[in-house]
Scaffold this motif. Sequence first.
Motif, PDB file in Angstrom:
ATOM      1  N   LEU A  40      -1.778  27.008  30.841  1.00  0.00           N
ATOM      2  CA  LEU A  40      -1.052  26.133  30.125  1.00  0.00           C
ATOM      3  C   LEU A  40      -0.347  26.669  28.795  1.00  0.00           C
ATOM      4  O   LEU A  40      -1.197  26.916  27.950  1.00  0.00           O
ATOM      5  N   ARG A  41       0.834  26.783  28.672  1.00  0.00           N
ATOM      6  CA  ARG A  41       1.486  27.310  27.400  1.00  0.00           C
ATOM      7  C   ARG A  41       2.465  26.546  26.947  1.00  0.00           C
ATOM      8  O   ARG A  41       3.102  26.928  25.822  1.00  0.00           O
ATOM      9  N   GLY A  42       2.690  25.132  27.324  1.00  0.00           N
ATOM     10  CA  GLY A  42       3.622  24.610  26.745  1.00  0.00           C
ATOM     11  C   GLY A  42       5.149  25.034  27.079  1.00  0.00           C
ATOM     12  O   GLY A  42       5.090  25.908  27.971  1.00  0.00           O
ATOM     13  N   GLY A  43       6.020  24.396  26.609  1.00  0.00           N
ATOM     14  CA  GLY A  43       7.422  24.709  26.967  1.00  0.00           C
ATOM     15  C   GLY A  43       8.617  23.914  26.085  1.00  0.00           C
ATOM     16  O   GLY A  43       8.446  23.332  25.364  1.00  0.00           O
ATOM     17  N   THR A  44       9.766  24.238  26.550  1.00  0.00           N
ATOM     18  CA  THR A  44      10.888  23.538  25.919  1.00  0.00           C
ATOM     19  C   THR A  44      10.787  22.038  26.077  1.00  0.00           C
ATOM     20  O   THR A  44      11.384  21.440  25.326  1.00  0.00           O
ATOM     21  N   ALA A  45      10.190  21.606  27.152  1.00  0.00           N
ATOM     22  CA  ALA A  45      10.024  20.364  27.336  1.00  0.00           C
ATOM     23  C   ALA A  45       8.831  19.597  26.450  1.00  0.00           C
ATOM     24  O   ALA A  45       8.742  18.277  26.206  1.00  0.00           O
TER      25      ALA A  45
END
Length: 344
Positions: free
Chosen positions: A230-235
Motif C-alpha cells: 500500500l503506497r497511497g495515491g492521488t485519491a
Amino acid sequence: MTAPLLAAPETLGLLPTSGELLSDLPVRPGHGIHAHREAVRRVLDGEDDRVLAVVGPCSIHDPEAGLEYARGLAAASARWTGDLLVVLRAYLEKPRSVVGWKGLVHDPALDGSGDVAEGLRLGREFLLDAADTGLPLAGEFVEPLVAPYLADLVSYGAIGARTVASQPHRQLASWLPMPVGLKNAVDGDVGVAVDAIRSAIARHVFPGVGHDGAPAVQQGAGNAQAHLILRGGTAGTNYDAESVGQALARLRAVGLPERVVVDASHGNSGKDHRRQPGVVADLAAQIAQGQRGLVGVMVESFLYEGRQDTAQRYGVSITDACLALPETVDVLDTLAAAVRARRG
C-alpha cells in the motif's frame, strides 16, 4: 515520393550478456542471498513475528554515498535484530510518469548519455559491495530485460505503481526468485494490485532472453510470496487502520494470504518526507494493538534529508526527498518497540 512513417531505430551500442556480467562480477562467498530470501519469506508467512523494514534511498545515484549509507544502516540494525528484519533499499532503476532520470542503470553519468552497459556494471558492483554489509537487498524491477543482470543479488523485489497492471511485469514477478511486493496503482486503486498478485502466483510462459543473450522461451513457476504494498495515491492515503483492514479483506475475499507492506512515502506522505515518521507512528500503533496482517514498512531515507535537482550535495537524493539516517534510526526504534508491545 512518400516518406516512411517510421525511421529505422538507432542502435547506440551493445550490451554484455547477463551471463558475461555475472561471470565477471559473481556473487561473493558469505553474501547469504538464499538465507536472506528465506528470512523475508518467514516474515511474510508469519513464521517469524518480526516486521520487515525496507529502508534506504529513493534511488541510488552515487554508489559511494549509497555504500556509506548502507554501512551506517547495517551498523544501526544490530539494535533491532530481534524485532525487525531490516532490508536495504538498493534501487537502481527509477520509473517516471513522463520523463526524467531513469536511474543508475539507465544513465550512470546523470547527463542523459544513456550508457546502459556501464550502468549495469556499476549497478552490479554497487549491489555486491552493499551485500558485503550483511544486509539483505531490495530492488524495484522496472525494465524486465535488466532483471537477469541483477536479480541474483536481490532478496526482496518490488513492482511499482506505474507497472503493476503490465502483463510483462506480472510474468516477471512470477519468474523472480525472491519475494515480490506489488504496489497499488498511482491513483490508489488496490484492485489492480490484487489482480497482479493473483497473476504473479500463477505459472507463466513468455518470451525472454537467456543468460547467453539468445532469445528464449522462459517460465515463471509462480511466486508464492507475491504480496500487496500500500503506497497511497492521488485519491489519498491508505496507511490508516481502516484502509489496512479493507485491503486485508480484499485479499481474503479472493483467497490470498492476508498480509500487506505499507510504504510510508509516496502517496502516503503526500511526497513530503517529513510526514514519514507520522505515518510510521500510525503503523506502529496498529502493530502494537495486535495487527498481524501488517508485515512490513517501507521508508525512504538517505544520509541527509531532502532532495536536490542535481547531484551537488553529497548524500542527498536527486529523486524523491528522504529522511536523514539519524531520523530514520528514531523511526525504526518506534517500529521495533511496537513489535515488542504486540508480543506482550
